[in-house]
Design a protein around this motif. Structure first.
Motif, short mmCIF file in Angstrom:
data_model
loop_
_atom_site.label_atom_id
_atom_site.label_comp_id
_atom_site.label_asym_id
_atom_site.label_seq_id
_atom_site.Cartn_x
_atom_site.Cartn_y
_atom_site.Cartn_z
N ALA A 26 56.25 14.50 -11.31
CA ALA A 26 54.72 14.49 -11.17
C ALA A 26 54.11 13.24 -11.80
N GLY A 29 55.88 10.99 -18.00
CA GLY A 29 56.77 10.36 -18.76
C GLY A 29 56.45 8.83 -18.94
N SER A 47 50.70 3.02 -16.30
CA SER A 47 50.11 4.54 -16.09
C SER A 47 50.03 4.99 -14.63
N GLY A 48 50.60 6.22 -14.73
CA GLY A 48 50.21 6.97 -13.50
C GLY A 48 51.17 6.80 -12.25
N HIS A 97 59.51 8.72 -23.47
CA HIS A 97 59.01 10.03 -23.41
C HIS A 97 59.12 10.74 -22.12
N HIS A 99 58.63 14.70 -19.87
CA HIS A 99 58.25 16.08 -19.93
C HIS A 99 59.70 16.90 -19.11
N HIS A 170 54.05 19.76 -23.67
CA HIS A 170 53.89 18.27 -23.15
C HIS A 170 55.26 17.82 -22.84
C1 LIG Z 1 50.85 14.12 -14.98
S1 LIG Z 1 51.61 13.59 -16.37
C2 LIG Z 1 50.03 13.38 -17.57
C3 LIG Z 1 50.24 12.28 -18.47
C4 LIG Z 1 51.38 12.31 -19.14
O1 LIG Z 1 51.59 13.18 -20.07
C5 LIG Z 1 52.39 11.33 -19.04
O2 LIG Z 1 53.45 11.24 -19.86
C6 LIG Z 1 52.38 10.00 -18.09
O3 LIG Z 1 51.20 9.38 -18.30
P1 LIG Z 1 51.15 7.81 -18.15
O4 LIG Z 1 49.73 7.42 -18.30
O5 LIG Z 1 52.20 7.11 -19.08
O6 LIG Z 1 51.77 7.58 -16.63
#
Ligand SMILES: CSCCC(=O)C(=O)COP(=O)(O)O
Ligand SMILES: [Zn+2]
Length: 209
Positions: A26, A29, A47-48, A97, A99, A170
């Motif tokens: 989702a 990471g 991000s995202g 990182h 999840h 997390h």
């Molecule tokens: C749906 S994951 C929520 C945000 C997060 O914990 C993560 O690892 C991903 O955030 P990013 O901004 O690096 O895409």
């Protein structure tokens, strides 16, 4: 090949391997790799994005504050400040990182203890601990939504050039002197988590048999 391109490819390879393990649920990471020491710059995932996909916009170069070091429409990972802490405090070269369900379960099971401790496992040698009775302790911190607070708490546990910290419900952040070491640490952590959960489940089932 420029060192930036070399680092990009190195991080892209790690990202592809973690994607093959299905460790990017989702859009979760984020990954980074150091490019220069002085001034500090590193590539971090945008991000995202769906980190399972490989594109020319997967990473961007950021500075010592985690801000873009070049003109770009991309946004650095929301958790870039955690990567900043690692590069500021250690000689690490790469930080990962992810999840996973296993790391979330372990973080919740042992969250109140603020750490999870493993011993008596051959794979602990992957952390460079070769003694028979070696112990690996992984700190568990609270999951603050305010990232500067999370980064401050995280930084308390960033003292060595390689390490791992679980963030409760997390994910995990692992770092190493280079991408090879960071990935090795991450795989060893996830091995221990998966083994431990399976063992607990089987022991529980046995108790009821
Ligand atoms: C749906 S994951 C929520 C945000 C997060 O914990 C993560 O690892 C991903 O955030 P990013 O901004 O690096 O895409
Ligand atoms: Zn995350």
């Amino acid at each position: 090949m420029s060192s930036l391109v070399k680092k990009w490819r190195e991080l892209a390879d790690v990202k592809a391997e973690l994607a093959a393990r299905d460790w990017f649920f989702a859009t979760s990471g984020n990954l980074s790799i150091k490019v220069t020491d002085d001034p500090l710059t590193f590539l971090v995932t945008a991000s995202g994005k769906d980190k399972r996909k490989q594109t020319d916009e997967d990473f961007l170069l950021v500075d010592a504050l985690g801000n873009p070091a070049e003109e770009t429409h991309l946004k650095p990972s929301a958790e870039t400040l955690l990567h900043v802490e690692i590069y500021k405090k250690t000689n690490a070269g790469c930080s990962l990182h992810v999840h996973t369900i296993d790391n979330n379960v372990i973080s919740e099971l042992y969250g109140d203890n603020r750490e999870v401790v493993f011993t008596g496992q051959e794979i602990i040698k992957a952390f460079g601990l070769w003694e028979e009775d070696a112990v690996i302790r992984i700190p568990i911190i609270n999951n603050y939504a305010h990232i500067p607070t999370l980064a401050k708490e995280f930084a308390q546990h960033v003292n060595d050039d390689a390490g791992a910290v679980l963030i409760r419900n997390h994910g995990i952040t692992v770092w190493g002197r280079n991408a090879f070491e960071a990935k090795k640490f991450l795989e060893a952590c996830e091995f221990l988590f998966s083994y431990h959960i399976k063992l607990l489940l089987l022991k529980g089932a046995k108790a009821f048999a």
